[in-house]
Design a protein around this motif. Structure first.
Motif, PDB file in Angstrom:
ATOM      1  N   VAL A 181     -32.246  21.665 -31.403  1.00 51.75           N
ATOM      2  CA  VAL A 181     -30.986  21.223 -30.810  1.00 51.75           C
ATOM      3  C   VAL A 181     -31.207  20.894 -29.334  1.00 51.75           C
ATOM      4  O   VAL A 181     -32.088  21.453 -28.682  1.00 51.75           O
ATOM      5  CB  VAL A 181     -29.893  22.309 -30.943  1.00 51.75           C
ATOM      6  CG1 VAL A 181     -29.561  22.569 -32.394  1.00 51.75           C
ATOM      7  CG2 VAL A 181     -30.312  23.598 -30.246  1.00 51.75           C
ATOM      8  N   ILE A 182     -30.415  19.978 -28.825  1.00 51.67           N
ATOM      9  CA  ILE A 182     -30.457  19.634 -27.405  1.00 51.67           C
ATOM     10  C   ILE A 182     -29.506  20.562 -26.668  1.00 51.67           C
ATOM     11  O   ILE A 182     -28.307  20.632 -26.979  1.00 51.67           O
ATOM     12  CB  ILE A 182     -30.054  18.168 -27.187  1.00 51.67           C
ATOM     13  CG1 ILE A 182     -31.072  17.240 -27.846  1.00 51.67           C
ATOM     14  CG2 ILE A 182     -29.931  17.844 -25.694  1.00 51.67           C
ATOM     15  CD1 ILE A 182     -30.711  15.779 -27.775  1.00 51.67           C
ATOM     16  N   LYS A 183     -30.027  21.315 -25.720  1.00 48.98           N
ATOM     17  CA  LYS A 183     -29.216  22.271 -24.978  1.00 48.98           C
ATOM     18  C   LYS A 183     -28.134  21.534 -24.177  1.00 48.98           C
ATOM     19  O   LYS A 183     -28.412  20.518 -23.532  1.00 48.98           O
ATOM     20  CB  LYS A 183     -30.082  23.096 -24.024  1.00 48.98           C
ATOM     21  CG  LYS A 183     -31.262  23.799 -24.701  1.00 48.98           C
ATOM     22  CD  LYS A 183     -30.799  24.829 -25.694  1.00 48.98           C
ATOM     23  CE  LYS A 183     -31.978  25.560 -26.347  1.00 48.98           C
ATOM     24  NZ  LYS A 183     -31.550  26.502 -27.388  1.00 48.98           N
ATOM     25  N   LEU A 184     -26.932  22.064 -24.204  1.00 49.19           N
ATOM     26  CA  LEU A 184     -25.850  21.441 -23.461  1.00 49.19           C
ATOM     27  C   LEU A 184     -26.166  21.413 -21.966  1.00 49.19           C
ATOM     28  O   LEU A 184     -25.818  20.469 -21.258  1.00 49.19           O
ATOM     29  CB  LEU A 184     -24.534  22.182 -23.725  1.00 49.19           C
ATOM     30  CG  LEU A 184     -23.239  21.375 -23.592  1.00 49.19           C
ATOM     31  CD1 LEU A 184     -22.087  22.084 -24.281  1.00 49.19           C
ATOM     32  CD2 LEU A 184     -22.869  21.073 -22.165  1.00 49.19           C
ATOM     33  N   SER A 185     -26.869  22.449 -21.493  1.00 52.59           N
ATOM     34  CA  SER A 185     -27.249  22.506 -20.078  1.00 52.59           C
ATOM     35  C   SER A 185     -28.128  21.330 -19.677  1.00 52.59           C
ATOM     36  O   SER A 185     -28.124  20.909 -18.517  1.00 52.59           O
ATOM     37  CB  SER A 185     -27.978  23.816 -19.775  1.00 52.59           C
ATOM     38  OG  SER A 185     -27.087  24.908 -19.781  1.00 52.59           O
ATOM     39  N   GLU A 186     -28.895  20.795 -20.623  1.00 52.29           N
ATOM     40  CA  GLU A 186     -29.756  19.657 -20.328  1.00 52.29           C
ATOM     41  C   GLU A 186     -28.940  18.399 -20.033  1.00 52.29           C
ATOM     42  O   GLU A 186     -29.425  17.481 -19.375  1.00 52.29           O
ATOM     43  CB  GLU A 186     -30.694  19.390 -21.492  1.00 52.29           C
ATOM     44  CG  GLU A 186     -31.925  20.278 -21.520  1.00 52.29           C
ATOM     45  CD  GLU A 186     -32.825  20.007 -20.315  1.00 52.29           C
ATOM     46  OE1 GLU A 186     -33.599  19.051 -20.352  1.00 52.29           O
ATOM     47  OE2 GLU A 186     -32.719  20.757 -19.321  1.00 52.29           O
ATOM     48  N   LEU A 187     -27.698  18.366 -20.523  1.00 48.84           N
ATOM     49  CA  LEU A 187     -26.835  17.215 -20.289  1.00 48.84           C
ATOM     50  C   LEU A 187     -26.118  17.307 -18.942  1.00 48.84           C
ATOM     51  O   LEU A 187     -25.634  16.294 -18.430  1.00 48.84           O
ATOM     52  CB  LEU A 187     -25.799  17.100 -21.422  1.00 48.84           C
ATOM     53  CG  LEU A 187     -26.363  17.009 -22.844  1.00 48.84           C
ATOM     54  CD1 LEU A 187     -25.230  16.971 -23.856  1.00 48.84           C
ATOM     55  CD2 LEU A 187     -27.273  15.795 -22.997  1.00 48.84           C
ATOM     56  N   VAL A 188     -26.031  18.529 -18.392  1.00 51.58           N
ATOM     57  CA  VAL A 188     -25.355  18.732 -17.098  1.00 51.58           C
ATOM     58  C   VAL A 188     -26.173  19.701 -16.239  1.00 51.58           C
ATOM     59  O   VAL A 188     -25.692  20.755 -15.833  1.00 51.58           O
ATOM     60  CB  VAL A 188     -23.915  19.260 -17.282  1.00 51.58           C
ATOM     61  CG1 VAL A 188     -22.975  18.162 -17.706  1.00 51.58           C
ATOM     62  CG2 VAL A 188     -23.888  20.408 -18.289  1.00 51.58           C
ATOM     63  N   PRO A 189     -27.413  19.387 -15.926  1.00 55.74           N
ATOM     64  CA  PRO A 189     -28.291  20.351 -15.246  1.00 55.74           C
ATOM     65  C   PRO A 189     -27.786  20.793 -13.878  1.00 55.74           C
ATOM     66  O   PRO A 189     -28.019  21.933 -13.473  1.00 55.74           O
ATOM     67  CB  PRO A 189     -29.624  19.591 -15.129  1.00 55.74           C
ATOM     68  CG  PRO A 189     -29.260  18.141 -15.239  1.00 55.74           C
ATOM     69  CD  PRO A 189     -28.091  18.086 -16.167  1.00 55.74           C
TER      70      PRO A 189
END
Length: 461
Positions: free
Chosen positions: A291-299
């Motif tokens: 899964v793509i971490k949500l944090s990676e979308l809003v670092p």
């Protein structure tokens, strides 16, 4: 002289004005707490409209408004726009979940981490104790983590899907400590944080202690509803959002990628502080499609917390944090002033286990145990497994009964089973659906799980 026309009015709550102490709004909140504890105000009760209660007590309307706001801040009540104020469903429940040592009680409540695997770390611990620089692990230096440990932590975070560097990596004393220092460093009393309608109970309690108000948002098939997050941000001043995107505790829901992107857009637009609690992080190592971490979308808006309790051992209080530059100083100050420093000895054990392959072996065995445990749950309780909960540490068992959560927990406990009802995890009004969160990882032997689940089934069904 005013005439009280409400003396015989059937209000759901009639505080005694003669016993109130000034200021009245604080006295009302205290009397509400006492009436709840004494059983005079039951969970779910709708409180009188503010104007009617003000007339009944012959006090100002703002006094009742302040009393109700104080009661919400203390977790006694919740408000529903256009409908009124209600006594919280879990108000009489001691929410904090801790381990219990009663061997006569079968544990299906506390979510531990297959403690039988802890022995696999013994040789790693012995090797650390033999190292020449062992004594350096016991001093005050490097309060946010020894550089070598941070380097290994950074490598692990990258393996599970996080883009990090050593400068943005901190080592905290477990996931709970990481949440605590984040709240201390980035939030003030009165701030508002959006959460899942059912959320991690210890975070609920932390926010109560900090005086932070939680704004609950329900979910659909894609996870927490982004349209309602947007509406909350449009109608109120929201400071942050706290989520477990990869496996919500207690529902096991996973937020879909499309929903993550929608949430990320809202976080960026309103400049929210996002706290991602990734307690089951190691599962991403074994997924066919990570899964793509949500944090990676809003670092730049995200504090990412990677607890190592579930992957390795709960007694090792270690969590890796990815913190952007804008929050780093505040987080470090909160860590210094609350924890002083993270145990370098605990961090060394985790780092060494990651380096020498022991951690990978433990994680593999836990994955296999989770697969078996979830299959047992599905077979005994006649549930249907799906892709996202096949390796969960717990499962929700949905109920048809409308029985109060504290009563159902006591019924199970009286019959030798410790279990936790969804009311304990609930923020805001109680929905139509309720469930039990069933831990699958606290039994000493996996075969004991079948016995415990059969007993639970006999009690509930």
């Amino acid at each position: 002289m005013s005439i009280n026309l409400f003396s015989n009015y059937p209000l759901s709550w009639k505080p005694v004005k003669a016993t109130l102490t000034r200021p009245y709004y604080q006295g009302l909140a205290r009397q509400m707490r006492a009436d709840i504890n004494n059983g005079l105000l039951l969970p779910g009760t709708k409180l009188p409209p503010q104007r009617e209660l003000a007339d009944y007590l012959d006090v100002g309307f703002t006094t009742i408004t302040r009393a109700y706001k104080l009661s919400q801040a203390e977790g006694l009540t919740y408000g529903v726009v256009g409908k009124g104020t209600y006594v919280s469903p879990n108000v009489k429940t001691d929410l904090t979940i801790t381990h219990q040592d009663n061997k006569n009680i079968q544990e299906l409540g506390f979510v531990s981490s297959f403690e039988s695997e802890n022995g696999a770390l013994q040789s790693t611990i012995i090797n650390i104790a033999k190292q020449k620089k062992f004594a350096e692990l016991l001093n005050y230096e490097h309060p946010t983590g020894i550089p070598r440990h941070k380097k290994i932590a950074t490598r692990y975070l990258r393996e599970i899907g996080m883009n990090v560097n050593q400068q943005n990596t901190l080592i905290a004393s477990g996931g709970q400590n990481a949440l605590t220092i984040t709240l201390l460093g980035l939030f003030n009393p009165g701030d508002k944080i959006i959460v899942d309608q059912f959320t991690y109970v210890n975070f609920i309690e932390l926010c109560r202690l900090r005086g932070v108000k939680l704004i609950p948002i329900p979910s659909d098939n894609d996870g927490i509803r982004s349209d309602l997050i947007l509406k909350a941000c449009q109608n109120d001043v929201i400071k942050g959002i706290y989520l477990m995107p990869d496996c919500n505790n207690p529902t096991t829901e996973i937020i879909t990628l499309s929903r993550r992107k929608e949430i990320a857009t809202i976080i960026k637009h309103y400049d929210l502080t996002f706290i991602e609690d990734d307690y089951a992080n190691f599962l991403n190592l074994f997924r066919e499609v990570p899964v793509i971490k949500l944090s990676e979308l809003v670092p730049e808006n995200s504090v990412y917390i990677c607890s190592m309790s579930k992957p390795l051992a709960s007694g090792l209080r270690v969590a890796f944090m990815r913190v952007p530059d804008r929050y780093k100083l505040q987080i470090e100050l909160a860590m210094f002033n609350s924890t002083v420093k993270t145990s370098a000895l605990d961090a060394a054990i985790v780092a060494e286990a990651l380096e020498n392959g022991t951690a990978n072996k433990i994680m593999h065995r836990k994955i296999n145990k989770l697969l078996v445990a979830n299959q047992i749950f599905d077979r005994v309780l006649e549930q249907q497994v799906n892709a996202y909960n096949a390796t969960s540490f717990f499962r929700p068992l949905h109920l048809k009964s409308k029985q109060r959560g504290d009563e159902l927990e006591k019924l199970c406990l009286d019959n030798g089973i410790r279990i936790f009802h969804s009311d304990r995890f609930l923020v805001g009004p109680r929905p139509d659906n309720s469930f039990l969160r069933v831990s699958l990882s606290a039994v000493e032997e996996i075969n004991d799980l079948t016995t415990a689940l059969k007993r639970l089934k006999s009690i509930i069904l």
